[in-house]
Scaffold this active site. Structure first.
Site, PDB file in Angstrom:
ATOM      1  N   ARG A 104     -15.388 -31.249   1.002  1.00 16.90           N
ATOM      2  CA  ARG A 104     -15.787 -32.435   1.767  1.00 16.90           C
ATOM      3  C   ARG A 104     -16.408 -33.529   0.897  1.00 16.90           C
ATOM      4  O   ARG A 104     -17.108 -34.405   1.392  1.00 16.90           O
ATOM      5  CB  ARG A 104     -16.731 -32.069   2.913  1.00 16.90           C
ATOM      6  CG  ARG A 104     -16.116 -31.140   3.945  1.00 16.90           C
ATOM      7  CD  ARG A 104     -17.005 -31.007   5.167  1.00 16.90           C
ATOM      8  NE  ARG A 104     -16.358 -30.194   6.182  1.00 16.90           N
ATOM      9  CZ  ARG A 104     -16.504 -28.874   6.295  1.00 16.90           C
ATOM     10  NH1 ARG A 104     -17.286 -28.226   5.439  1.00 16.90           N
ATOM     11  NH2 ARG A 104     -15.887 -28.204   7.240  1.00 16.90           N
ATOM     12  N   LYS A 163     -10.761 -46.949  -2.982  1.00 20.25           N
ATOM     13  CA  LYS A 163      -9.560 -46.620  -2.214  1.00 20.25           C
ATOM     14  C   LYS A 163      -8.777 -45.563  -2.979  1.00 20.25           C
ATOM     15  O   LYS A 163      -8.296 -45.822  -4.078  1.00 20.25           O
ATOM     16  CB  LYS A 163      -8.704 -47.866  -1.972  1.00 20.25           C
ATOM     17  CG  LYS A 163      -9.280 -48.818  -0.942  1.00 20.25           C
ATOM     18  CD  LYS A 163      -8.529 -50.133  -0.886  1.00 20.25           C
ATOM     19  CE  LYS A 163      -7.133 -49.974  -0.353  1.00 20.25           C
ATOM     20  NZ  LYS A 163      -6.469 -51.286  -0.163  1.00 20.25           N
ATOM     21  N   GLU A 209      -1.979 -57.939 -11.514  1.00 18.88           N
ATOM     22  CA  GLU A 209      -3.034 -57.781 -10.514  1.00 18.88           C
ATOM     23  C   GLU A 209      -4.197 -58.722 -10.813  1.00 18.88           C
ATOM     24  O   GLU A 209      -4.857 -59.213  -9.890  1.00 18.88           O
ATOM     25  CB  GLU A 209      -3.517 -56.332 -10.456  1.00 18.88           C
ATOM     26  CG  GLU A 209      -2.523 -55.348  -9.849  1.00 18.88           C
ATOM     27  CD  GLU A 209      -2.516 -55.343  -8.320  1.00 18.88           C
ATOM     28  OE1 GLU A 209      -3.183 -56.211  -7.719  1.00 18.88           O
ATOM     29  OE2 GLU A 209      -1.843 -54.481  -7.738  1.00 18.88           O
ATOM     30  N   LYS A 220     -13.334 -58.663  -7.938  1.00 23.57           N
ATOM     31  CA  LYS A 220     -13.074 -57.478  -7.118  1.00 23.57           C
ATOM     32  C   LYS A 220     -14.389 -56.899  -6.608  1.00 23.57           C
ATOM     33  O   LYS A 220     -14.503 -56.529  -5.422  1.00 23.57           O
ATOM     34  CB  LYS A 220     -12.316 -56.436  -7.956  1.00 23.57           C
ATOM     35  CG  LYS A 220     -12.055 -55.091  -7.257  1.00 23.57           C
ATOM     36  CD  LYS A 220     -10.950 -55.201  -6.244  1.00 23.57           C
ATOM     37  CE  LYS A 220     -10.655 -53.867  -5.555  1.00 23.57           C
ATOM     38  NZ  LYS A 220      -9.852 -52.945  -6.376  1.00 23.57           N
ATOM     39  N   GLU A 249     -12.262 -52.449   3.975  1.00 21.10           N
ATOM     40  CA  GLU A 249     -11.087 -53.258   4.261  1.00 21.10           C
ATOM     41  C   GLU A 249     -10.939 -53.577   5.751  1.00 21.10           C
ATOM     42  O   GLU A 249      -9.863 -53.477   6.344  1.00 21.10           O
ATOM     43  CB  GLU A 249      -9.809 -52.555   3.757  1.00 21.10           C
ATOM     44  CG  GLU A 249      -8.656 -53.525   3.553  1.00 21.10           C
ATOM     45  CD  GLU A 249      -7.443 -52.872   2.876  1.00 21.10           C
ATOM     46  OE1 GLU A 249      -6.508 -53.611   2.560  1.00 21.10           O
ATOM     47  OE2 GLU A 249      -7.460 -51.653   2.658  1.00 21.10           O
ATOM     48  N   ARG A 292     -11.506 -57.861   2.579  1.00 19.52           N
ATOM     49  CA  ARG A 292     -10.817 -57.117   1.523  1.00 19.52           C
ATOM     50  C   ARG A 292      -9.297 -57.144   1.676  1.00 19.52           C
ATOM     51  O   ARG A 292      -8.557 -56.849   0.734  1.00 19.52           O
ATOM     52  CB  ARG A 292     -11.341 -55.680   1.490  1.00 19.52           C
ATOM     53  CG  ARG A 292     -10.967 -54.920   0.223  1.00 19.52           C
ATOM     54  CD  ARG A 292     -11.764 -53.646   0.085  1.00 19.52           C
ATOM     55  NE  ARG A 292     -11.281 -52.821  -1.004  1.00 19.52           N
ATOM     56  CZ  ARG A 292     -11.800 -51.658  -1.348  1.00 19.52           C
ATOM     57  NH1 ARG A 292     -12.843 -51.194  -0.696  1.00 19.52           N
ATOM     58  NH2 ARG A 292     -11.309 -50.962  -2.347  1.00 19.52           N
ATOM     59  N   ASN A 348      -4.596 -57.664  -0.791  1.00 27.71           N
ATOM     60  CA  ASN A 348      -3.226 -57.214  -0.564  1.00 27.71           C
ATOM     61  C   ASN A 348      -2.202 -58.317  -0.799  1.00 27.71           C
ATOM     62  O   ASN A 348      -1.009 -58.126  -0.540  1.00 27.71           O
ATOM     63  CB  ASN A 348      -3.077 -56.688   0.876  1.00 27.71           C
ATOM     64  CG  ASN A 348      -3.827 -55.387   1.086  1.00 27.71           C
ATOM     65  OD1 ASN A 348      -3.814 -54.507   0.239  1.00 27.71           O
ATOM     66  ND2 ASN A 348      -4.503 -55.275   2.223  1.00 27.71           N
ATOM     67  N   HIS A 381       1.367 -57.596  -1.845  1.00 26.82           N
ATOM     68  CA  HIS A 381       1.660 -56.186  -1.673  1.00 26.82           C
ATOM     69  C   HIS A 381       2.591 -55.895  -0.499  1.00 26.82           C
ATOM     70  O   HIS A 381       3.275 -54.882  -0.498  1.00 26.82           O
ATOM     71  CB  HIS A 381       0.366 -55.387  -1.514  1.00 26.82           C
ATOM     72  CG  HIS A 381      -0.396 -55.219  -2.792  1.00 26.82           C
ATOM     73  ND1 HIS A 381      -0.945 -56.296  -3.460  1.00 26.82           N
ATOM     74  CD2 HIS A 381      -0.696 -54.125  -3.534  1.00 26.82           C
ATOM     75  CE1 HIS A 381      -1.555 -55.854  -4.555  1.00 26.82           C
ATOM     76  NE2 HIS A 381      -1.408 -54.552  -4.614  1.00 26.82           N
ATOM     77  N   HIS A 404       5.195 -53.825  -2.145  1.00 25.78           N
ATOM     78  CA  HIS A 404       5.293 -52.385  -1.894  1.00 25.78           C
ATOM     79  C   HIS A 404       6.668 -52.010  -1.363  1.00 25.78           C
ATOM     80  O   HIS A 404       7.198 -50.943  -1.698  1.00 25.78           O
ATOM     81  CB  HIS A 404       4.219 -51.955  -0.879  1.00 25.78           C
ATOM     82  CG  HIS A 404       2.925 -51.565  -1.499  1.00 25.78           C
ATOM     83  ND1 HIS A 404       1.781 -51.349  -0.764  1.00 25.78           N
ATOM     84  CD2 HIS A 404       2.572 -51.335  -2.785  1.00 25.78           C
ATOM     85  CE1 HIS A 404       0.792 -51.013  -1.569  1.00 25.78           C
ATOM     86  NE2 HIS A 404       1.245 -51.003  -2.800  1.00 25.78           N
ATOM     87  N   HIS A 420       4.404 -51.069 -10.772  1.00 27.86           N
ATOM     88  CA  HIS A 420       3.687 -51.548  -9.582  1.00 27.86           C
ATOM     89  C   HIS A 420       3.310 -53.021  -9.692  1.00 27.86           C
ATOM     90  O   HIS A 420       3.562 -53.812  -8.773  1.00 27.86           O
ATOM     91  CB  HIS A 420       2.427 -50.712  -9.354  1.00 27.86           C
ATOM     92  CG  HIS A 420       1.561 -51.233  -8.257  1.00 27.86           C
ATOM     93  ND1 HIS A 420       1.894 -51.121  -6.924  1.00 27.86           N
ATOM     94  CD2 HIS A 420       0.381 -51.905  -8.287  1.00 27.86           C
ATOM     95  CE1 HIS A 420       0.957 -51.692  -6.185  1.00 27.86           C
ATOM     96  NE2 HIS A 420       0.037 -52.176  -6.978  1.00 27.86           N
TER      97      HIS A 420
END
Length: 337
Positions: free
Chosen positions: A113, A135, A177, A211, A221, A225, A229, A232, A236, A249
Site C-alpha cells: 500500500r 503521476k 516536453e 512544472k 490534475e 495541471r 497535456n 498529448h 498519444h 514519446h
C-alpha cells in the site's frame, strides 16, 4: 540548485546539480533495503555509482522501451520485492527514463500500500517533466498510462552529467516536453530553443520550475495541471497507433502540439525549432484510427476531450472539444493554414 515542491501532504526536494549522482547518499537515507529499478538502456556506470552508495541494495533491470510499462513487468518487480523481503520501511530508487520512473513509481505506490520512492531521471524527457509530479502508471495493451496512481517521490535528483551517454535523438526527444512547457507558460523558455547553442542546464531548470509551480497548484490534475497535456491528446494517439517502434514519446507530443497551435506565425517558429532538433514529420495517418485512441484517452469525458490550445507563446486556452471537433482537427491536418 535545490527546488522544493510544496504540497499539503507530500512535499519534497528536487536537486538539480552536476555530479549529483555521486551524492545520492547525501540526499537519500540509504541505511535500509533499497531496490534500484533500472533498464537495459541505462549505462552500467550510472547503476554502479548509485549501488555503491546503497549498502543494502539490489538491482532490478527491465528491458528498455515503452513495452516494459506492462502488467508482466509490474508483476515481476513485485515478485522481486517479495523475494527480498522488502518492508514498508524500505525504498525504491528509479534510475532511468520515464518508463522506469512510471513503472517503479507504480510498484512503490502499490507494494504494501505504498513505500518510499526516489527518482533519479537519466533522460532529458524524464528530467524536464515526468520525474516531478507523482503521476505513475503502466500501459494496458496499446492504451498508455491507463492504470496508475498519484504517488509523489520523496526526492528527485537531476544530474545533467548523465545525459552525456544519451544519443542526440534521445536528447532532442526530451527537449520536446520542455518546449511544450514554454509554449503554454513561458515564451522566454521558447526563445532558449532559438539560440544558436542550446543551454541544456538552463532549459532543464526552467522547465522544472514551471512544472513544480503547476503541480503545487494542482497535485491531482483536477484543473490547472491539465495544461501539461498540451500535445498529448493526438500525440498519444499517434504514439499508440504508429509510434511504439517508430517514434519516441517526445516526438509524438511535438507532432500533437502542431494540431493545436492556432497562430500561423507561432507555428512557423515551432517548425523552425523542430527542424533544428531534427524531429520527424507527422506521418500519413488514418483519421478514424487516431480518433478511436482519442476516445479512450484518460482526458476524454463522455463525448468531449479537454484540449489545450495555444494562440500566443507562453499562454493557453482550455477548451472542451467534441469528438466531432477532434475529427475535424484531424481531417484539417497539422500543417494546414
Amino acid at each position: 540548485m535545490k527546488l522544493n515542491v510544496d504540497l499539503e501532504n507530500h512535499s519534497y526536494p528536487i536537486y538539480i546539480e552536476r555530479n549529483a549522482i555521486q551524492k545520492v547518499h547525501e540526499y537519500i537515507p540509504v541505511s535500509r533495503k533499497i531496490a534500484i529499478i533500472t533498464d537495459t538502456g541505462v549505462p552500467e556506470k550510472w547503476v554502479n555509482i548509485v549501488k555503491q552508495q546503497c549498502p543494502d541494495s539490489f538491482i532490478c533491470t527491465i528491458p528498455q522501451g515503452e513495452p516494459s510499462k506492462c502488467f508482466d513487468q509490474y508483476k515481476k518487480l513485485l515478485e522481486e520485492m517479495i523475494s527480498h523481503n522488502m518492508s514498508r520501511k524500505d525504498a525504491i530508487i528509479a534510475l532511468g527514463g520515464g518508463v522506469v520512473g512510471d513503472l517503479a513509481g507504480f510498484v512503490a505506490a502499490s507494494y504494501m500500500r505504498g513505500i518510499d520512492f526516489y527518482n533519479i531521471p537519466t533522460t532529458v524527457l524524464s528530467q524536464v517533466d515526468s520525474s516531478v509530479g507523482g503521476k505513475v502508471a503502466i500501459d494496458m495493451g496499446s492504451y498508455k498510462n491507463i492504470v496508475g496512481a498519484f504517488w509523489q517521490p520523496k526526492t528527485v535528483i537531476i544530474d545533467p552529467n548523465v545525459l552525456s551517454t544519451l544519443s542526440l535523438r534521445q536528447q532532442h526527444n526530451g527537449l520536446c516536453e520542455a518546449l511544450k512547457m514554454g509554449l503554454i507558460l513561458d515564451d522566454h523558455l521558447v526563445s532558449l530553443f532559438e539560440q544558436e547553442t542550446l543551454d541544456i542546464d538552463a532549459i532543464i531548470t526552467r522547465s522544472i520550475e514551471l512544472k513544480r509551480d503547476v503541480v503545487q497548484q494542482d497535485e491531482r490534475e483536477s484543473n490547472l495541471r491539465k495544461i501539461l497535456n498540451f500535445g498529448h491528446t493526438i500525440g498519444h494517439a499517434i504514439e499508440s497507433a504508429y509510434g511504439l517502434n517508430t517514434y519516441l514519446h517526445g516526438e509524438c507530443v511535438a507532432m500533437g502540439m502542431l494540431f493545436f497551435i492556432e497562430d500561423e506565425t507561432l507555428k512557423q517558429r515551432v517548425l523552425n525549432i523542430y527542424r533544428k532538433l531534427d524531429l520527424p514529420q507527422v506521418p500519413d495517418y488514418d483519421t478514424a484510427t487516431l480518433l478511436e485512441y482519442v476516445t479512450h484517452d484518460k482526458k476524454s469525458s463522455h463525448n468531449t476531450v479537454s484540449t489545450i490550445l495555444v494562440k500566443q507563446s507562453g499562454s493557453y486556452i482550455i477548451k472542451e472539444l467534441s469528438f466531432k471537433e477532434i475529427q475535424e482537427v484531424l481531417e484539417r491536418g497539422p500543417y494546414e493554414k
